[in-house]
Write a protein that holds these residues in place. Sequence first.
Motif, PDB file in Angstrom:
ATOM      1  N   UNK A   1       0.956  -1.437  -0.421  1.00  0.00           N
ATOM      2  CA  UNK A   1       0.139   0.304   0.049  1.00  0.00           C
ATOM      3  C   UNK A   1       0.695   1.558   0.343  1.00  0.00           C
ATOM      4  N   UNK A   2       0.458   1.834  -1.189  1.00  0.00           N
ATOM      5  CA  UNK A   2       1.350   3.338  -1.278  1.00  0.00           C
ATOM      6  C   UNK A   2       0.268   4.516  -1.510  1.00  0.00           C
ATOM      7  N   UNK A   3       0.132   5.623  -0.488  1.00  0.00           N
ATOM      8  CA  UNK A   3      -0.855   6.812   0.066  1.00  0.00           C
ATOM      9  C   UNK A   3      -0.356   7.426  -0.370  1.00  0.00           C
ATOM     10  N   UNK A   4      -1.223   8.269  -1.792  1.00  0.00           N
ATOM     11  CA  UNK A   4      -1.474   9.534  -2.458  1.00  0.00           C
ATOM     12  C   UNK A   4      -2.736  10.378  -2.890  1.00  0.00           C
ATOM     13  N   UNK A   5      -3.343   9.874  -1.434  1.00  0.00           N
ATOM     14  CA  UNK A   5      -4.950  10.512  -1.478  1.00  0.00           C
ATOM     15  C   UNK A   5      -5.342   9.806   0.158  1.00  0.00           C
ATOM     16  N   UNK A   6      -6.921  10.575   0.014  1.00  0.00           N
ATOM     17  CA  UNK A   6      -7.294   9.694   0.795  1.00  0.00           C
ATOM     18  C   UNK A   6      -7.167   8.523   1.348  1.00  0.00           C
ATOM     19  N   UNK A   7      -7.319   7.491   2.502  1.00  0.00           N
ATOM     20  CA  UNK A   7      -7.456   5.611   2.381  1.00  0.00           C
ATOM     21  C   UNK A   7      -8.228   5.486   3.632  1.00  0.00           C
ATOM     22  N   UNK A   8      -9.389   4.843   3.546  1.00  0.00           N
ATOM     23  CA  UNK A   8     -10.132   4.148   4.729  1.00  0.00           C
ATOM     24  C   UNK A   8     -10.575   3.333   4.262  1.00  0.00           C
ATOM     25  N   UNK A   9      -9.724   1.968   4.706  1.00  0.00           N
ATOM     26  CA  UNK A   9      -9.720   1.039   4.170  1.00  0.00           C
ATOM     27  C   UNK A   9      -9.621  -0.639   5.442  1.00  0.00           C
ATOM     28  N   UNK A  10     -10.899  -1.203   5.816  1.00  0.00           N
ATOM     29  CA  UNK A  10     -10.521  -1.976   6.421  1.00  0.00           C
ATOM     30  C   UNK A  10     -10.826  -3.971   5.836  1.00  0.00           C
ATOM     31  N   UNK A  11      -9.462  -4.088   5.921  1.00  0.00           N
ATOM     32  CA  UNK A  11      -9.259  -5.412   5.494  1.00  0.00           C
ATOM     33  C   UNK A  11      -9.481  -6.697   6.094  1.00  0.00           C
ATOM     34  N   UNK A  12      -9.754  -7.833   5.325  1.00  0.00           N
ATOM     35  CA  UNK A  12     -10.412  -8.770   5.899  1.00  0.00           C
ATOM     36  C   UNK A  12      -9.576 -10.199   5.791  1.00  0.00           C
ATOM     37  N   UNK A  13      -9.786 -10.650   7.457  1.00  0.00           N
ATOM     38  CA  UNK A  13      -8.563 -12.604   6.906  1.00  0.00           C
ATOM     39  C   UNK A  13      -7.246 -12.193   6.553  1.00  0.00           C
ATOM     40  N   UNK A  14      -6.335 -10.451   8.113  1.00  0.00           N
ATOM     41  CA  UNK A  14      -5.930 -10.391   7.400  1.00  0.00           C
ATOM     42  C   UNK A  14      -4.313 -10.818   7.888  1.00  0.00           C
ATOM     43  N   UNK A  15      -3.639 -11.883   7.840  1.00  0.00           N
ATOM     44  CA  UNK A  15      -2.095 -12.367   8.428  1.00  0.00           C
ATOM     45  C   UNK A  15      -2.095 -11.133   9.853  1.00  0.00           C
ATOM     46  N   UNK A  16      -1.345 -11.901  10.318  1.00  0.00           N
ATOM     47  CA  UNK A  16      -0.783 -11.404  12.208  1.00  0.00           C
ATOM     48  C   UNK A  16      -0.283 -10.396  11.760  1.00  0.00           C
ATOM     49  N   UNK A  17       1.430 -10.270  10.546  1.00  0.00           N
ATOM     50  CA  UNK A  17       2.018  -9.364  10.812  1.00  0.00           C
ATOM     51  C   UNK A  17       1.668  -8.629   9.684  1.00  0.00           C
ATOM     52  N   UNK A  18       2.182  -7.681   9.994  1.00  0.00           N
ATOM     53  CA  UNK A  18       2.074  -6.601   8.985  1.00  0.00           C
ATOM     54  C   UNK A  18       3.716  -5.287   9.508  1.00  0.00           C
ATOM     55  N   UNK A  19       3.642  -4.437   8.207  1.00  0.00           N
ATOM     56  CA  UNK A  19       4.642  -3.804   8.508  1.00  0.00           C
ATOM     57  C   UNK A  19       4.597  -2.604   7.601  1.00  0.00           C
ATOM     58  N   UNK A  20       5.066  -1.296   8.490  1.00  0.00           N
ATOM     59  CA  UNK A  20       5.523  -0.113   8.076  1.00  0.00           C
ATOM     60  C   UNK A  20       6.597   0.494   7.680  1.00  0.00           C
ATOM     61  N   UNK A  21       7.045  -0.460   6.119  1.00  0.00           N
ATOM     62  CA  UNK A  21       8.390   1.082   5.603  1.00  0.00           C
ATOM     63  C   UNK A  21       8.058   2.195   5.615  1.00  0.00           C
ATOM     64  N   UNK A  22       9.043   2.380   7.028  1.00  0.00           N
ATOM     65  CA  UNK A  22       8.712   4.255   7.230  1.00  0.00           C
ATOM     66  C   UNK A  22      10.035   4.775   6.589  1.00  0.00           C
ATOM     67  N   UNK A  23      10.261   4.928   4.914  1.00  0.00           N
ATOM     68  CA  UNK A  23      11.822   5.515   4.060  1.00  0.00           C
ATOM     69  C   UNK A  23      12.463   6.681   4.797  1.00  0.00           C
ATOM     70  N   UNK A  24      11.552   7.525   4.836  1.00  0.00           N
ATOM     71  CA  UNK A  24      12.303   8.591   5.245  1.00  0.00           C
ATOM     72  C   UNK A  24      12.802   8.791   6.534  1.00  0.00           C
ATOM     73  N   UNK A  25      12.123   8.383   7.380  1.00  0.00           N
ATOM     74  CA  UNK A  25      13.614   7.571   8.758  1.00  0.00           C
ATOM     75  C   UNK A  25      14.427   6.784   9.264  1.00  0.00           C
ATOM     76  N   UNK A  26      13.863   5.948   7.768  1.00  0.00           N
ATOM     77  CA  UNK A  26      15.040   4.701   7.481  1.00  0.00           C
ATOM     78  C   UNK A  26      14.590   3.473   8.705  1.00  0.00           C
TER      79      UNK A  26
END
Length: 299
Positions: A206-231
């Motif tokens: 997921x890359x964000x370039x406009x309003x995002x409001x999403x409910x994801x279903x049956x997700x895996x237990x591990x998610x990651x935010x890749x914060x490129x600017x803060x490395x």
Amino acid sequence: MTIAQLNTDHAIDGQLKFVEGKGGFPIIEVDNGKAKATISVYGGQVLSFQPTGEAADVMFLSDKAYYAEGKAIKGGIPICWPWFGPDPEGKGRASHGLMRNRMWQVISTAAVADGTQVILGLSDSAETQAIWPQSFKFSIEITVSDTLKVELVTVNTGDQAFPITQALHTYFTIGDIAQTKVIGLGGTEYLDKVDGGKQKAQTGDISISSEVDRVYLNVAPQLTIDDGALGRKINIASTGSKTAIVWNPWSEIAANMADLDDADYKRFVCVETANAANEVIDVAAGSEYRMGAVISVTR
């Protein structure tokens, strides 16, 4: 209860103390060598978490956040319970339930093997029964270490089952939304609330370039935010949850929110651990349900 009494009952030398925060709210300050954190007793809400050696807070907290009775604090981890989103029964009750805008009780604090634990909670009262007629004990168990562990515990103290939806509505600090990706939801179905709740499938990260409001279903237990600017990568490991919400208001909505700076949408993303949408939890009489997340940072 006064700050002095809270410190007498619950302070931990060299690790945890209570101070008076904005709006006069009691604030728990944790500094245990592994991390620093602040927790508001009002709202039962983690406001900040910064592992030792990290230059930036993991949590985003708006400089314009309200600190007033009846208002939710914009940032950190607001608690949505016993429903997520609009009133499920259409009775006009407040969105996101009962817990974000009331004072909680300090149940316990403790020095534990891996850090510092804080348990805050609430039980049903005449006031909550008038809004939601169920008997319950509800608590949040927070463990501050080199990771942040947060768990919501619902106990049904009544004689009949009740349904809940809930969320850790977590605001994460990022260096720049344009350099941020949410990883781990590729191929997952979601409800697009910006597009009338249509069900869609996520392609790639997921890359964000406009309003995002999403409910994801049956997700895996591990998610990651890749914060490129803060490395850095912010990792979210969930338990008791198969739903995740990804939200960023973008520029127009942020500009219309009095408790957000106009440019704040560039500085945070919400990735929420939840039971929501079709994941309604029935809590049997006399039983408990736990949902939580462990938040960590890697480079």
